[in-house]
Enzyme design. Structure first.
Site, short mmCIF file in Angstrom:
data_model
loop_
_atom_site.label_atom_id
_atom_site.label_comp_id
_atom_site.label_asym_id
_atom_site.label_seq_id
_atom_site.Cartn_x
_atom_site.Cartn_y
_atom_site.Cartn_z
N ASP A 88 0.79 -1.44 -0.25
CA ASP A 88 0.12 -0.06 -0.03
C ASP A 88 1.08 0.82 0.46
O ASP A 88 0.25 2.66 0.57
CB ASP A 88 -0.47 0.64 1.18
CG ASP A 88 -2.05 -0.58 0.94
OD1 ASP A 88 -2.65 -1.44 -0.26
OD2 ASP A 88 -2.81 -0.72 1.72
N LYS A 91 -0.50 4.95 -1.01
CA LYS A 91 -1.39 5.09 -0.58
C LYS A 91 -0.93 6.45 0.16
O LYS A 91 -1.96 7.17 0.47
CB LYS A 91 -1.86 4.40 0.56
CG LYS A 91 -2.50 3.70 -0.35
CD LYS A 91 -4.32 3.08 1.35
CE LYS A 91 -4.82 2.47 -0.19
NZ LYS A 91 -5.35 1.08 0.96
FE LIG Z 1 -3.41 -3.08 2.17
FE LIG Z 2 -4.18 -1.56 -1.87
#
Ligand SMILES: [Fe+2]
Ligand SMILES: [Fe+2]
Length: 230
Positions: A88, A91
């Protein structure tokens, strides 16, 4: 007050990238040390995004459990661990108001969230040493039936590490509280995984993971029984 809170949550992206460069450079010679350092980066990312609750570290541990069952080599395990810790990464930089929004997202906001896959991929693409792991970062939101993103890959076209992260990621997301919904119980989350096996998830991976979760639960139950008896 507001300002100091802002600063606390501010991400030192240059620092993290610098750190990643150093870790990537040592990944081949000293994978143990590199992974140890990378976990610290993972923990730091978790403190900032997406929900400050240790998501990436938990996903990584689930992934490694699945890899054990699949008899991954040590080298394959390292690649998976790197990918899971950084899945991630993209993000970072997404507006927190969007990530933490307690209501349904608009189309535009949804697009911003889905973009984290390619954003993470491009942010990390400069590190040649991470190239294999990047396949997992890029493909962890592909769906087994081809309806996922970013490329709409189908079944075995999706790199195995991406299919593993997808299952671990979904389970952790479902069992964690989110601003827009309460956490599911482990049994409810298992049911969801099984319901979506073959559509969203690789059924073989779901089978392995569910078996492990149930074994863990049984082990905990036995331990609690023993503790009570004492
Ligand atoms: Fe995730
Ligand atoms: Fe993700």
């Amino acid at each position: 007050m507001e300002r100091s809170q802002d600063n606390k949550n501010k991400i030192d992206l240059d620092g993290i990238i610098h750190c990643l460069g150093r870790i990537a450079a040592t990944l081949r010679e000293d994978p143990k040390q590199a992974l140890h350092d990378l976990r610290k980066v993972g923990a730091e990312i978790d403190m900032k995004v997406p929900y400050r609750d240790g998501h990436s570290l938990r996903v990584t541990d689930y992934c490694l459990g699945i890899a054990e069952d699949l008899m991954f080599t040590e080298e394959e395990e390292v690649v998976l661990e790197v990918a899971a810790l950084l899945h991630d990464f993209g993000k970072i930089g997404i507006d927190e108001q969007v990530l933490l929004k307690p209501r349904k997202l608009t189309e535009q906001e949804k697009n911003e969230v889905t973009m984290h896959v390619m954003r993470g991929y491009y942010m990390l693409a400069g590190f040649g040493e991470l190239i294999e792991a990047l396949k997992g970062v890029k493909s962890h939101h592909e769906f087994y039936d081809g309806s996922g993103y970013p490329e709409g890959l189908v079944k075995s076209e999706i790199p195995l590490i991406g299919r593993i992260i997808a299952v671990a990621d979904a389970y952790d997301a479902m069992t964690s509280e989110r601003p827009y919904r309460a956490a599911l119980t482990p049994d409810q989350a298992i049911e969801e995984l099984q319901r979506n096996a073959g559509h969203q998830f690789d059924p073989a991976i779901v089978k392995i993971f569910v078996k492990q979760l149930k074994q863990e639960k049984a082990k905990r139950g036995r331990k609690e029984g023993k503790d009570k008896a004492q």
